[in-house]
Write an enzyme that holds these catalytic residues in place. Structure first.
Site, PDB file in Angstrom:
ATOM      1  N   ASP A   1       0.780  -1.255   0.000  1.00 53.47           N
ATOM      2  CA  ASP A   1       0.000   0.000   0.000  1.00 53.47           C
ATOM      3  C   ASP A   1       0.808   1.300   0.000  1.00 53.47           C
ATOM      4  OD1 ASP A   1      -1.625  -2.104   0.816  1.00 53.47           O
ATOM      5  OD2 ASP A   1      -2.282  -1.144   2.652  1.00 53.47           O
TER       6      ASP A   1
ATOM      7  N   GLU B   1     -10.483  -2.164   4.311  1.00 54.68           N
ATOM      8  CA  GLU B   1      -9.133  -1.705   4.640  1.00 54.68           C
ATOM      9  C   GLU B   1      -8.910  -0.316   4.044  1.00 54.68           C
ATOM     10  OE1 GLU B   1      -6.579  -5.769   4.818  1.00 54.68           O
ATOM     11  OE2 GLU B   1      -6.936  -5.098   2.786  1.00 54.68           O
TER      12      GLU B   1
HETATM   13  C1  FRU Z   1      -4.040  -3.502   2.705  1.00 55.08           C
HETATM   14  C2  FRU Z   1      -3.406  -3.963   4.013  1.00 55.08           C
HETATM   15  C3  FRU Z   1      -3.736  -2.993   5.122  1.00 55.08           C
HETATM   16  C4  FRU Z   1      -2.609  -3.207   6.097  1.00 55.08           C
HETATM   17  C5  FRU Z   1      -1.457  -3.454   5.160  1.00 55.08           C
HETATM   18  C6  FRU Z   1      -0.428  -4.418   5.709  1.00 55.08           C
HETATM   19  O1  FRU Z   1      -3.416  -4.009   1.572  1.00 55.08           O
HETATM   20  O2  FRU Z   1      -3.841  -5.283   4.326  1.00 55.08           O
HETATM   21  O3  FRU Z   1      -5.004  -3.163   5.692  1.00 55.08           O
HETATM   22  O4  FRU Z   1      -2.400  -2.102   6.918  1.00 55.08           O
HETATM   23  O5  FRU Z   1      -1.988  -3.964   3.960  1.00 55.08           O
HETATM   24  O6  FRU Z   1       0.710  -4.460   4.897  1.00 55.08           O
END
Ligand code: FRU
Length: 490
Positions: free
Chosen positions: A19, A195
């Site tokens: 992300d 998320e």
């Molecule tokens: C989204 C996610 C978020 C988390 C991160 C962990 O892709 O699952 O919710 O903070 O990636 O790397």
């Protein structure tokens, strides 16, 4: 050589990236932090990697900004500039809010700040600032925004993801947060965990009205399979969000398979006011196969940065996105054609010798046509087809024969979106890179973001029509040069 390394999409110099995080504009620099596992090319203990750009096209890599500590690893989050020094951390502090994920998989929210343009961060001594609630496994990805005017009247808002809902908190100082509401619980798509939320206000084009947009990543069963971005349109009163559409309406920001965890930049323009552009980008990947894609020394790329608008459509107000105009600096040669007639079985074949091109095309969509559009990155029996099927009223990006796909049986697919082009004219704006294609249809009303892994030798391109002849009003093709990616100083 790294033949699949994008020429103008952001990738980490090495190792794993997911992300985008901590997106903030300050002092002439766009900051891009990102979920980073520096020791491997698969997901693992998360850090925040870091890069900056002055133009959203060329990027300077910087050292890791945040690394795991005894409270846990560093999951996704956001950053703001504390213009009024509400947190009393120092003048114009860059304040990052992120999630700790600890050894018991408990998640809490924490703060770190920088007083030197984001070049170094100090973790707040009394972290976490929002402890892990009992019996809540998914509690993460804080997005902070300033709600108020530019003269200091207002408060901070945090939105974070929890199961199939988002929770809102408010604060006067970015440190002490009070719950102020929640949203979700049966609204929109709940086919996977929610998320990476985002929340922003945008003008509605052609009116004096504004709306608030709440975007959330949905972990599974998005339109192209796996993870994708949905959004809601409505109102935000400083405490909580109300959806102006029926609960069951599901709106998707992108119909390709590779647009996830999108985040917008804070503080662009007039200290983040609605007068600034609302710009975002996403992790150009999908949790279905992200750990298996066939890149070598790195894994993960970002989408192009896009500018967001709200437009009035027959169905209601919708989000539209177009690639930022800064990308025009990558254009090298231009070729253009007008009034081409493409016959079934006789594709129109422009001479192209580049893996990286930008294509702008306006094409008639006669109802008798079975299909029409463009095949790109062609060669050796492979191609990616982008087009429209008038009889089923669907736009499509077909990557079922696009190149390498053996790493996942869910990759080689045709992706579609229902769409009726205004006045029967389809306008496509397409960006092709060495391992991706992004399609913006009719001024960004619908977009598709897709990874493809063709052989570098396959650079063929053709316009096709099936069932009947189609008229192409206008075709422009630019070969695109590479963006510049600079290594960390020292
Ligand atoms: C989204 C996610 C978020 C988390 C991160 C962990 O892709 O699952 O919710 O903070 O990636 O790397």
């Amino acid at each position: 050589m790294e033949p699949l390394r994008p020429a103008y999409h952001f990738t980490p110099p090495a190792a794993w990236m997911n992300d985008p995080n901590g997106m903030v504009y300050y002092n002439g620099e766009y900051h891009l932090f990102y979920q980073y596992h520096p020791n491997d090319t698969v997901w693992g203990p998360m850090h925040w990697g870091h890069a900056i750009s002055t133009d959203l096209v060329n990027w300077q890599h910087l050292p890791i900004a945040l690394a795991p500590d005894e409270l846990g690893v560093i999951f996704s989050g956001s950053a703001v500039i504390d213009w009024q020094n509400t947190a009393d951390l120092g003048p114009e502090a860059m304040v990052a809010l992120y999630t700790y994920h600890n050894a018991h998989a408990a998640q809490s929210q924490a703060l770190a700040y920088s007083l030197d343009n984001g070049r170094s961060f100090t973790k707040y001594t009394r972290n976490p600032i929002i402890p892990s609630p009992p019996n809540m496994r998914d509690f993460r990805d804080p997005k902070a925004i300033w709600y108020g005017d530019g003269s200091g009247n207002g408060h901070w808002v945090m939105v974070l993801a929890a199961g199939n809902a988002v929770l809102f908190y408010t604060s006067l100082n970015l440190i002490d947060w009070q719950p102020s509401g929640s949203f979700g619980f049966g609204h929109g798509a709940a086919t996977g965990v929610w998320e990476t939320p985002d929340l922003f206000e945008l003008p509605v084009a052609g009116s004096t009205e504004t709306r608030w947009v709440l975007t959330v990543g949905v972990g599974d069963h998005a339109p192209a399979g796996g993870s994708g971005m949905q959004y809601f349109i409505g109102h935000f009163d400083g405490q909580t969000f109300t959806n102006e559409n029926p609960k069951a309406l599901v709106l998707w920001a992108d119909y390709g398979a590779d647009f996830y965890a999108a985040q917008s930049w804070s503080d662009v323009g007039l200290r983040g006011s609605p007068n600034g552009r609302r710009l975002w980008l996403a992790w150009m990947n999908n949790w279905q196969y992200a750990n298996q894609i066939p890149t070598t020394t790195w894994r993960g790329a970002m989408s192009l940065p896009r500018e967001l608008r709200l437009v009035q459509t027959e169905d209601g107000i919708r989000l539209a996105q177009t690639a930022v105009p800064e990308l025009m600096q990558l254009r090298q040669t231009e070729q253009s054609w007008q009034h081409i007639k493409v016959m079934p079985g006789q594709p129109f074949v422009p001479e192209i010798e580049s893996e990286t091109v930008e294509i702008i095309v306006e094409i008639e969509t006669p109802p008798e046509a079975n299909g029409l559009g463009i095949r790109l990155r062609m060669g050796n029996g492979t191609a990616t087809a982008v087009g429209y099927a008038p009889q089923s009223h669907t736009l499509f990006v077909d990557r079922s024969r696009a190149g390498q796909s053996g790493f996942s049986e869910r990759f080689a697919r045709n992706h579609t979106a229902t769409f009726e082009p205004a006045s029967g004219v389809l306008k496509l704006h397409i960006f092709v890179d060495r391992a991706s294609v992004e399609v913006f249809a009719n001024d960004g009303r619908i977009s598709f973001t897709e990874q493809i892994f063709p052989d570098e030798a396959n650079v063929g391109l053709e316009l096709f029509a099936e069932g009947t002849a189609v008229t192409v009003h206008n075709l422009q093709i630019y070969q695109l040069g590479p963006a510049r990616f600079f290594s960390p100083p020292g």
